[in-house]
Motif scaffolding. Sequence first.
Motif, PDB file in Angstrom:
ATOM      1  N   GLU A   1       4.715   9.776  -3.405  1.00  0.00           N
ATOM      2  CA  GLU A   1       4.559  10.475  -2.271  1.00  0.00           C
ATOM      3  C   GLU A   1       5.227   9.947  -0.971  1.00  0.00           C
ATOM      4  O   GLU A   1       6.099  10.417  -0.303  1.00  0.00           O
ATOM      5  N   SER A   2       4.670   8.648  -0.849  1.00  0.00           N
ATOM      6  CA  SER A   2       5.399   7.944   0.606  1.00  0.00           C
ATOM      7  C   SER A   2       6.844   7.417   0.227  1.00  0.00           C
ATOM      8  O   SER A   2       7.564   7.518   1.232  1.00  0.00           O
ATOM      9  N   LEU A   3       6.921   7.145  -1.091  1.00  0.00           N
ATOM     10  CA  LEU A   3       8.478   6.833  -1.300  1.00  0.00           C
ATOM     11  C   LEU A   3       9.536   8.008  -1.051  1.00  0.00           C
ATOM     12  O   LEU A   3      10.732   7.767  -0.416  1.00  0.00           O
ATOM     13  N   SER A   4       9.322   9.042  -1.538  1.00  0.00           N
ATOM     14  CA  SER A   4      10.005  10.323  -1.491  1.00  0.00           C
ATOM     15  C   SER A   4      10.166  10.770   0.169  1.00  0.00           C
ATOM     16  O   SER A   4      11.394  11.041   0.305  1.00  0.00           O
ATOM     17  N   ILE A   5       9.073  10.670   0.797  1.00  0.00           N
ATOM     18  CA  ILE A   5       9.243  10.877   2.448  1.00  0.00           C
ATOM     19  C   ILE A   5      10.284   9.779   2.995  1.00  0.00           C
ATOM     20  O   ILE A   5      11.076   9.983   3.573  1.00  0.00           O
ATOM     21  N   ALA A   6       9.981   8.677   2.820  1.00  0.00           N
ATOM     22  CA  ALA A   6      10.706   7.494   3.256  1.00  0.00           C
ATOM     23  C   ALA A   6      12.230   7.623   2.929  1.00  0.00           C
ATOM     24  O   ALA A   6      13.299   7.286   3.589  1.00  0.00           O
ATOM     25  N   LEU A   7      12.406   7.876   1.696  1.00  0.00           N
ATOM     26  CA  LEU A   7      13.941   7.723   1.130  1.00  0.00           C
ATOM     27  C   LEU A   7      14.727   9.441   1.774  1.00  0.00           C
ATOM     28  O   LEU A   7      15.927   9.268   2.256  1.00  0.00           O
ATOM     29  N   ARG A   8      13.839  10.157   1.864  1.00  0.00           N
ATOM     30  CA  ARG A   8      14.528  11.530   2.706  1.00  0.00           C
ATOM     31  C   ARG A   8      14.613  11.170   4.041  1.00  0.00           C
ATOM     32  O   ARG A   8      15.824  11.556   4.494  1.00  0.00           O
ATOM     33  N   GLN A   9      13.898  10.516   4.652  1.00  0.00           N
ATOM     34  CA  GLN A   9      14.159  10.091   6.086  1.00  0.00           C
ATOM     35  C   GLN A   9      15.098   9.224   6.102  1.00  0.00           C
ATOM     36  O   GLN A   9      16.277   9.136   7.060  1.00  0.00           O
ATOM     37  N   GLY A  10      15.406   8.038   5.421  1.00  0.00           N
ATOM     38  CA  GLY A  10      16.410   6.931   5.255  1.00  0.00           C
ATOM     39  C   GLY A  10      17.555   7.758   4.891  1.00  0.00           C
ATOM     40  O   GLY A  10      18.515   7.639   5.417  1.00  0.00           O
ATOM     41  N   SER A  11      17.812   8.926   4.288  1.00  0.00           N
ATOM     42  CA  SER A  11      18.972   9.392   3.878  1.00  0.00           C
ATOM     43  C   SER A  11      19.518  10.350   5.068  1.00  0.00           C
ATOM     44  O   SER A  11      20.607  10.422   5.322  1.00  0.00           O
ATOM     45  N   SER A  12      18.663  10.983   5.555  1.00  0.00           N
ATOM     46  CA  SER A  12      19.082  11.770   6.778  1.00  0.00           C
ATOM     47  C   SER A  12      19.495  10.686   7.879  1.00  0.00           C
ATOM     48  O   SER A  12      20.516  11.051   8.586  1.00  0.00           O
TER      49      SER A  12
ATOM     50  N   GLN B   1       0.493   6.435 -14.317  1.00  0.00           N
ATOM     51  CA  GLN B   1      -0.134   5.718 -13.627  1.00  0.00           C
ATOM     52  C   GLN B   1      -0.761   6.315 -12.294  1.00  0.00           C
ATOM     53  O   GLN B   1       0.087   6.806 -11.681  1.00  0.00           O
ATOM     54  N   GLN B   2      -1.894   5.825 -11.754  1.00  0.00           N
ATOM     55  CA  GLN B   2      -2.123   6.328 -10.599  1.00  0.00           C
ATOM     56  C   GLN B   2      -1.479   5.749  -9.404  1.00  0.00           C
ATOM     57  O   GLN B   2      -1.356   6.424  -8.500  1.00  0.00           O
ATOM     58  N   ALA B   3      -1.077   4.455  -9.465  1.00  0.00           N
ATOM     59  CA  ALA B   3      -0.230   3.995  -8.501  1.00  0.00           C
ATOM     60  C   ALA B   3       0.928   4.738  -8.107  1.00  0.00           C
ATOM     61  O   ALA B   3       1.469   4.616  -7.135  1.00  0.00           O
ATOM     62  N   MET B   4       1.660   5.535  -9.123  1.00  0.00           N
ATOM     63  CA  MET B   4       2.704   6.204  -9.175  1.00  0.00           C
ATOM     64  C   MET B   4       2.207   7.470  -8.218  1.00  0.00           C
ATOM     65  O   MET B   4       3.487   7.555  -7.704  1.00  0.00           O
ATOM     66  N   ASP B   5       1.188   7.974  -8.198  1.00  0.00           N
ATOM     67  CA  ASP B   5       0.956   9.208  -7.347  1.00  0.00           C
ATOM     68  C   ASP B   5       1.306   8.883  -5.949  1.00  0.00           C
ATOM     69  O   ASP B   5       2.110   9.362  -5.279  1.00  0.00           O
ATOM     70  N   ALA B   6       0.556   7.722  -5.510  1.00  0.00           N
ATOM     71  CA  ALA B   6       0.742   7.298  -3.981  1.00  0.00           C
ATOM     72  C   ALA B   6       2.006   6.774  -3.698  1.00  0.00           C
ATOM     73  O   ALA B   6       2.616   7.112  -2.729  1.00  0.00           O
ATOM     74  N   ALA B   7       2.556   6.002  -4.546  1.00  0.00           N
ATOM     75  CA  ALA B   7       3.933   5.374  -4.312  1.00  0.00           C
ATOM     76  C   ALA B   7       4.996   6.753  -4.278  1.00  0.00           C
ATOM     77  O   ALA B   7       5.785   6.587  -3.211  1.00  0.00           O
TER      78      ALA B   7
END
Length: 187
Positions: A161-172, A153-159
């Motif tokens: 990218e921003s989700l992986s950035i947020a999870l990495r930051q939240g994990s740090s 799904q196209q919605a997954m592309d945008a989701a």
Amino acid sequence: RLKAPTLKQYNAELFKRRMELEELSYPMLNDIKMGGGKAGLIRIDHVMRLPSSILLIISAPSDVAGQVRCNQNAGQWKYVRADHSVGTFINPVLQLHPLIGAIRSRFPLVRVRVLCVFPRQADFGGRAVKTACLPDDLVKMIREMAAEDGTPQQAMDAAWESLSIALRQGSSAAETNSNEGKGRRAG
């Protein structure tokens, strides 16, 4: 006689699992830590992007050595330890509910799935559990979920990218807070 895996066996199983998941070639984040507040630190072993869903993969307690009772509607799951005592842990879907809610509120078209991987010694009593599996069934279950998702799904592309950035930051941030709470510096 029931026997729980040793720490060395358990870590080897986690390493083998990571290698198998990387062969699937779905985008994936590893060792994500969230929270650290009142509820404590939550560790997500793998966050995987499937064609139209996000899969959160966590590990069951390492001391599972026998029968497991996984009721999807129960707040706690029960299992038998090697010493024949009964252990409990929070239902992974309920444990991850705040994160699932946050993802759904930001990306309503993205499905979020949870899968809890138990040690090989676990016994589900012949019952199929939608949100739990043994290590040998993990890749098969992920492939079934991906097939169920269908086309990307196209919605997954945008989701993603921003989700992986947020999870990495939240994990740090969670890692830093956890280290500060223990009186150690992060680094």
